[in-house]
Write an enzyme that holds these catalytic residues in place. Structure first.
Site, PDB file in Angstrom:
ATOM      1  N   ASP A 231     -12.772  53.290  47.640  1.00 43.70           N
ATOM      2  CA  ASP A 231     -14.051  53.958  47.384  1.00 43.70           C
ATOM      3  C   ASP A 231     -13.731  55.174  46.532  1.00 43.70           C
ATOM      4  O   ASP A 231     -12.949  56.039  46.946  1.00 43.70           O
ATOM      5  CB  ASP A 231     -14.688  54.424  48.693  1.00 43.70           C
ATOM      6  CG  ASP A 231     -15.198  53.254  49.532  1.00 43.70           C
ATOM      7  OD1 ASP A 231     -15.117  52.116  49.066  1.00 43.70           O
ATOM      8  OD2 ASP A 231     -15.687  53.507  50.652  1.00 43.70           O
ATOM      9  N   ASP A 384     -24.679  46.215  52.298  1.00 39.80           N
ATOM     10  CA  ASP A 384     -24.365  47.341  53.193  1.00 39.80           C
ATOM     11  C   ASP A 384     -25.345  47.349  54.360  1.00 39.80           C
ATOM     12  O   ASP A 384     -26.246  48.188  54.422  1.00 39.80           O
ATOM     13  CB  ASP A 384     -24.486  48.669  52.424  1.00 39.80           C
ATOM     14  CG  ASP A 384     -23.545  48.756  51.250  1.00 39.80           C
ATOM     15  OD1 ASP A 384     -22.332  48.743  51.453  1.00 39.80           O
ATOM     16  OD2 ASP A 384     -24.039  48.822  50.095  1.00 39.80           O
TER      17      ASP A 384
HETATM   18  O1  1PR Z   1     -25.385  50.585  45.098  1.00 40.01           O
HETATM   19  O2  1PR Z   1     -24.640  49.148  43.216  1.00 40.01           O
HETATM   20  O3  1PR Z   1     -24.381  51.615  43.085  1.00 40.01           O
HETATM   21  O4  1PR Z   1     -22.981  50.248  44.611  1.00 40.01           O
HETATM   22  C1  1PR Z   1     -22.427  51.258  45.390  1.00 40.01           C
HETATM   23  C2  1PR Z   1     -21.282  50.655  46.147  1.00 40.01           C
HETATM   24  O5  1PR Z   1     -20.609  51.713  46.808  1.00 40.01           O
HETATM   25  C3  1PR Z   1     -21.720  49.662  47.194  1.00 40.01           C
HETATM   26  O6  1PR Z   1     -20.878  48.545  47.115  1.00 40.01           O
HETATM   27  C4  1PR Z   1     -21.510  50.383  48.534  1.00 40.01           C
HETATM   28  O7  1PR Z   1     -20.943  49.517  49.488  1.00 40.01           O
HETATM   29  C5  1PR Z   1     -20.468  51.430  48.184  1.00 40.01           C
HETATM   30  N1  1PR Z   1     -20.686  52.696  48.898  1.00 40.01           N
HETATM   31  C6  1PR Z   1     -21.677  53.566  48.670  1.00 40.01           C
HETATM   32  N2  1PR Z   1     -21.534  54.634  49.489  1.00 40.01           N
HETATM   33  C7  1PR Z   1     -20.445  54.415  50.231  1.00 40.01           C
HETATM   34  C8  1PR Z   1     -19.922  55.331  51.246  1.00 40.01           C
HETATM   35  O8  1PR Z   1     -18.957  55.015  51.943  1.00 40.01           O
HETATM   36  N3  1PR Z   1     -20.536  56.493  51.397  1.00 40.01           N
HETATM   37  N4  1PR Z   1     -18.811  52.631  50.345  1.00 40.01           N
HETATM   38  C9  1PR Z   1     -19.909  53.192  49.864  1.00 40.01           C
HETATM   39  C10 1PR Z   1     -18.822  51.635  51.227  1.00 40.01           C
HETATM   40  C11 1PR Z   1     -17.061  50.235  51.166  1.00 40.01           C
HETATM   41  C12 1PR Z   1     -16.594  49.428  52.236  1.00 40.01           C
HETATM   42  C13 1PR Z   1     -15.338  49.966  52.921  1.00 40.01           C
HETATM   43  C14 1PR Z   1     -15.148  49.055  54.080  1.00 40.01           C
HETATM   44  C15 1PR Z   1     -13.785  49.093  54.683  1.00 40.01           C
HETATM   45  N5  1PR Z   1     -17.516  51.451  51.581  1.00 40.01           N
HETATM   46  O9  1PR Z   1     -16.265  48.211  51.563  1.00 40.01           O
HETATM   47  O10 1PR Z   1     -14.309  49.966  51.995  1.00 40.01           O
HETATM   48  O11 1PR Z   1     -16.142  49.388  55.043  1.00 40.01           O
HETATM   49  O12 1PR Z   1     -13.538  50.311  55.273  1.00 40.01           O
HETATM   50  P1  1PR Z   1     -12.557  50.399  56.522  1.00 40.01           P
HETATM   51  O13 1PR Z   1     -11.516  49.365  56.374  1.00 40.01           O
HETATM   52  O14 1PR Z   1     -11.961  51.772  56.406  1.00 40.01           O
HETATM   53  O15 1PR Z   1     -13.409  50.240  57.734  1.00 40.01           O
HETATM   54  P2  1PR Z   1     -24.441  50.413  43.991  1.00 40.01           P
END
Ligand code: 1PR
Length: 530
Positions: A231, A384
């Site tokens: 991320d 999400d």
């Molecule tokens: O909405 O098209 O602009 O895309 C934004 C992208 O950013 C989306 O794919 C959304 O999932 C991601 N995103 C937005 N905000 C966050 C945040 O964390 N605040 N990240 C975010 C989501 C991604 C997950 C994470 C897993 C594994 N995180 O894939 O990597 O939950 O984590 P873990 O192993 O530590 O539990 P757009």
């Protein structure tokens, strides 16, 4: 000097980078004459069969290419570069291929096999004969991503170099004389792929050796993929960093958590054996990625060092910049592909698209447009969702409700999974399964299935969510969120049909190396790429 046939349809940056990494110089074919004069020609086809053939025709390359191939001069086709050698493809009826190999390419026909299409991931090969391009090859798995394949016939048998199993046995590479082509992507197949590419680039003799391999290879199996996710966002000083949230909250005592530098971390995961790397530009919903040049730079630099597939998400949507210039979601995706992405991932905009689909039915939309240009295998939908508990199945009319073994705070035994947008900040009246099914219908090739409730918790994947989605779509699903130890990966592969599992926190914090996850999976009998 190697000549690269780039007709401007997508990401050939990785082929270019791989050739450079191996120390060879490349020249782009800019005219039919360049094809005539090539010493070795590489044709990394991208996009759909129809768009590739149409583009070759517009550029006036067809005759030169046919003459080159018929003269048995050194040629390596990759993926669509293999398909175009055939007379046609079911992907684009009525469009003629180069016709060097008899017959047509067609879509996987898996009948009742519970296998997803596209065939995405690391699979093996069975050799029919020997070729220079497999010198020193040691049975490693190679990276495939495709929905169409060529099948063996009486007429094309002499061309077959290898086959691969995925529900059926299809042709995974051909070689006759100096002409060879692979269905897999050597440029994305890590060290094994680079070895194959080097063999082609360095060969000074006829590629096909025409002898049978000593021992017959056994039936091949697609591996479950382990994906490292980064991320990425700017911290409060404006530096691009890898961060990690706790149920999507990336701040700790007011500061954005800093877990490292994107390119360095991606390289580390490549070297540790990650099967794929995903970058999510997590503030892409508010910062326009084409103005956020550092992110494109990150992608370009990563693709010089990382030779496994790269996915990037964040901010893929229509946008008007401060000067009033309009960009379409396709423009943003194209820029990501040009910068080195193999797949793009759409989050918020896919939710808006599905909502519009429910109101209006089929309409012009970014998912269909991007997949028509680059192929559905290049379009991932990032979902999400978060759990919404309800007391019974009737309380959330119109949504897919499940009975859960993990009751809610008030003992509720039912829940549905609500889609969110803007990084989980806003819940919508759309459930995750409806979202996934609509996106599949519109041309998406894969689902990245996050889970806000589990994100960053180390509690393990939400198997109920994963089963709900995977059992009701026909495209691959990447299970994401909650991995805390190697056993969680074994659990997700034993308890669901997910094709891949993604993790972030445990890898960034060096709690569990990727190799340890893979060793654990090997010991529990899960097919993986070593
Ligand atoms: O909405 O098209 O602009 O895309 C934004 C992208 O950013 C989306 O794919 C959304 O999932 C991601 N995103 C937005 N905000 C966050 C945040 O964390 N605040 N990240 C975010 C989501 C991604 C997950 C994470 C897993 C594994 N995180 O894939 O990597 O939950 O984590 P873990 O192993 O530590 O539990 P757009």
């Amino acid at each position: 000097m190697i000549t690269l046939l780039d007709y401007g349809a997508g990401n050939v940056r990785s082929v270019r980078n791989a050739i450079k990494k191996l120390g060879f110089e490349i020249k782009d074919a800019a005219s039919a004459k360049d094809i005539n004069q090539a010493e070795k020609l590489i044709f990394p086809g991208v996009g759909s069969f129809g768009s590739a053939m149409t583009r070759l025709r517009e550029l006036g390359y067809i005759d030169a290419l046919r003459d080159y191939l018929l003269a048995d001069r050194p040629f390596l086709g990759i993926c669509l570069g293999l398909h175009t050698l055939f007379a046609g493809s079911e992907e684009s009826p009525g469009i003629e291929g180069l016709g060097i190999i008899p017959g047509a390419v067609s879509r996987f026909d898996l009948g009742l096999a519970p296998l997803a299409i596209p065939h995405i991931g690391w699979n093996g090969i069975q050799r029919r004969k020997d070729s220079v391009i497999f010198d020193n090859y040691e049975n490693e798995k190679l990276y495939f991503v495709h929905s169409y394949r060529a099948m063996e016939t009486e007429a094309n048998r002499g061309w077959i170099l290898t086959t691969t199993n995925y529900g059926e046995e299809f042709i995974s590479s051909i070689n006759r004389g100096n002409v060879c082509a692979t269905q897999f992507h050597p440029e994305k197949s890590g060290a094994a792929g680079l070895k194959i590419l080097r063999n082609f680039l360095a060969a000074d003799k006829v590629l096909e050796l025409n002898s049978k391999p000593a021992a017959a290879d056994s039936e091949t199996k697609l591996a479950k993929r382990i994906i490292a996710c980064l991320d990425v966002r700017s911290n409060d000083n404006g530096d691009l960093i890898v961060t990690k949230g706790d149920q999507y909250d990336v701040r700790n005592e007011g500061e954005v958590r800093n877990l490292g530098k994107p390119v360095e971390l991606a390289s580390r995961y490549f070297n540790e054996g990650a099967d794929e790397i995903t970058f999510l530009n997590i503030t892409g919903f508010r910062d326009f990625p084409l103005e956020d040049q550092p992110m494109l730079e990150v992608l370009k630099r990563t693709s010089e060092q990382v030779f496994v597939p790269l996915t990037i998400g964040g901010g893929i949507r229509d946008f008007t910049d401060s000067r009033g210039r309009d960009y379409s979601a396709l423009d943003v995706a194209s820029e990501y592909f040009r910068s080195g992405a193999d797949k793009i991932s759409i989050g918020s905009d896919a939710v808006y698209t599905a909502e519009k689909y429910l109101r209006l039915g089929r309409h012009d939309n970014p998912i269909s447009r991007i997949s028509a240009r680059y192929g559905s295998q290049a379009v991932v939908i990032s979902v999400d969702p978060r759990r919404i508990y309800v007391k019974d199945e009737t309380e959330a009319a119109g949504h897919h409700v499940i009975k859960t073994t993990l009751p809610g705070p008030n003992g509720e035994e039912y829940c549905w999974y609500q889609c969110t947008v803007k990084g989980g900040r806003e819940g919508r009246d759309l459930d995750a399964l409806t979202q996934a099914q609509i996106c599949e219908k519109l041309g998406a090739g894969e689902i990245l299935l996050n889970c806000i409730d589990r994100d960053g918790t180390n509690m393990g994947f939400d198997l109920e969510l994963i089963n709900l989605i995977r059992d009701n779509v026909g495209i691959p699903v990447i299970a994401s969120s909650g991995a805390g130890c190697p056993a969680h990966f074994a659990e997700v592969f034993a308890g669901t049909k997910a094709e891949a599992a993604l993790a972030a926190g445990i890898f960034h914090r060096r709690e569990v190396p990727i190799g340890e996850v893979k060793d654990y999976l090997t010991n529990t009998g899960v097919e993986i790429r070593k």
